[in-house]
Motif scaffolding. Structure first.
Motif, mmCIF file in Angstrom:
data_model
loop_
_atom_site.group_PDB
_atom_site.id
_atom_site.type_symbol
_atom_site.label_atom_id
_atom_site.label_comp_id
_atom_site.label_asym_id
_atom_site.label_seq_id
_atom_site.Cartn_x
_atom_site.Cartn_y
_atom_site.Cartn_z
ATOM 1 N N ARG A 42 0.829 -1.200 0.000
ATOM 2 C CA ARG A 42 0.000 0.000 0.000
ATOM 3 C C ARG A 42 0.864 1.250 0.000
ATOM 4 N NH1 ARG A 42 -3.723 0.801 5.051
ATOM 5 N NH2 ARG A 42 -1.796 1.664 5.873
ATOM 6 N N GLU A 43 1.640 1.458 1.053
ATOM 7 C CA GLU A 43 2.365 2.721 1.196
ATOM 8 C C GLU A 43 3.444 2.898 0.124
ATOM 9 O OE1 GLU A 43 1.027 4.737 3.874
ATOM 10 O OE2 GLU A 43 -0.272 2.994 3.694
ATOM 11 N N LEU A 44 4.307 1.900 -0.029
ATOM 12 C CA LEU A 44 5.406 2.052 -0.978
ATOM 13 C C LEU A 44 4.925 1.988 -2.425
ATOM 14 C CD1 LEU A 44 8.262 0.098 0.836
ATOM 15 C CD2 LEU A 44 7.923 2.578 0.686
ATOM 16 N N GLU A 45 3.870 1.220 -2.679
ATOM 17 C CA GLU A 45 3.294 1.215 -4.038
ATOM 18 C C GLU A 45 2.740 2.595 -4.369
ATOM 19 O OE1 GLU A 45 3.298 -0.795 -6.570
ATOM 20 O OE2 GLU A 45 4.094 -2.591 -5.641
ATOM 21 N N THR A 46 2.069 3.213 -3.419
ATOM 22 C CA THR A 46 1.536 4.559 -3.638
ATOM 23 C C THR A 46 2.667 5.566 -3.812
ATOM 24 O OG1 THR A 46 -0.433 4.006 -2.354
ATOM 25 C CG2 THR A 46 0.006 6.354 -2.708
ATOM 26 N N LEU A 47 3.698 5.451 -2.999
ATOM 27 C CA LEU A 47 4.865 6.317 -3.130
ATOM 28 C C LEU A 47 5.459 6.207 -4.528
ATOM 29 C CD1 LEU A 47 7.177 8.111 -1.881
ATOM 30 C CD2 LEU A 47 8.318 5.939 -1.360
ATOM 31 N N ALA A 48 5.672 4.983 -4.988
ATOM 32 C CA ALA A 48 6.264 4.769 -6.313
ATOM 33 C C ALA A 48 5.369 5.345 -7.411
ATOM 34 C CB ALA A 48 6.502 3.281 -6.542
#
Length: 164
Positions: free
Chosen positions: A130-136
């Motif tokens: 969730r978090e890192l996918e959104t960041l990317a």
């Protein structure tokens, strides 16, 4: 001046394990320590991740940065420490690719820690999926506040993330 020499992988692994074990001096105060076999496993995870994601690393120390940044997390214990570090290493290299190398190693590690301790409440699955996918995605789309993975206009604390 000596010509550039390549060290054999076994020597590099031994040096890396030694550097990782030196972190135990700082992590012990949080009840976290790695054995030599766990440190070697981290080195092997790094090597596998680098190969898998087609990356090359010229300077070591990324594992140490993760260890020292995450050692004070309230969600790590002696029971999940080594396994969590292995997952964090894999996530780091995967998201270095996914963020197109647009952010520094230190910034990515800092954001990983903020998200892990914050919205993810220690969940590596939420961190990665969730978090890192959104960041990317935010970085790939060119958003200037890419770190803001959950924008909420009513929350003034959600404007900027302190990763240091």
């Amino acid at each position: 001046m000596e010509p550039f020499m390549l060290l054999p992988p076994a020597m590099i692994n031994k040096m890396s394990v030694h550097e990782i074990l030196e972190c135990n001096d700082q992590t012990a105060r949080f009840g976290l320590q790695l054995s030599a076999s766990e440190a070697l496993e981290l080195v092997e995870t790094r090597a596998h991740s680098l190969r898998s994601f087609g990356r090359v690393e010229f300077a070591g120390g990324m594992i140490n940065k993760l260890i020292l940044r995450f050692c004070d997390s309230p969600f790590l214990s002696c029971h999940n420490y080594a396994a969590a570090l292995n997952d964090l290493i894999e996530a780091f290299y995967y998201f270095k690719n996914e963020t197109l190398d647009e952010i520094s190693d230190d910034e990515l590690i800092g954001l990983m820690k903020v998200y892990f301790d914050g919205n993810c409440q220690g969940s590596l699955e939420l961190l990665q999926n969730r978090e890192l996918e959104t960041l990317a995605r935010n970085i790939r789309y060119g958003l200037t506040d890419y770190w803001n993975v959950h924008p909420n206009e009513d929350d003034p604390d959600n404007e900027e993330v302190d990763v240091w």
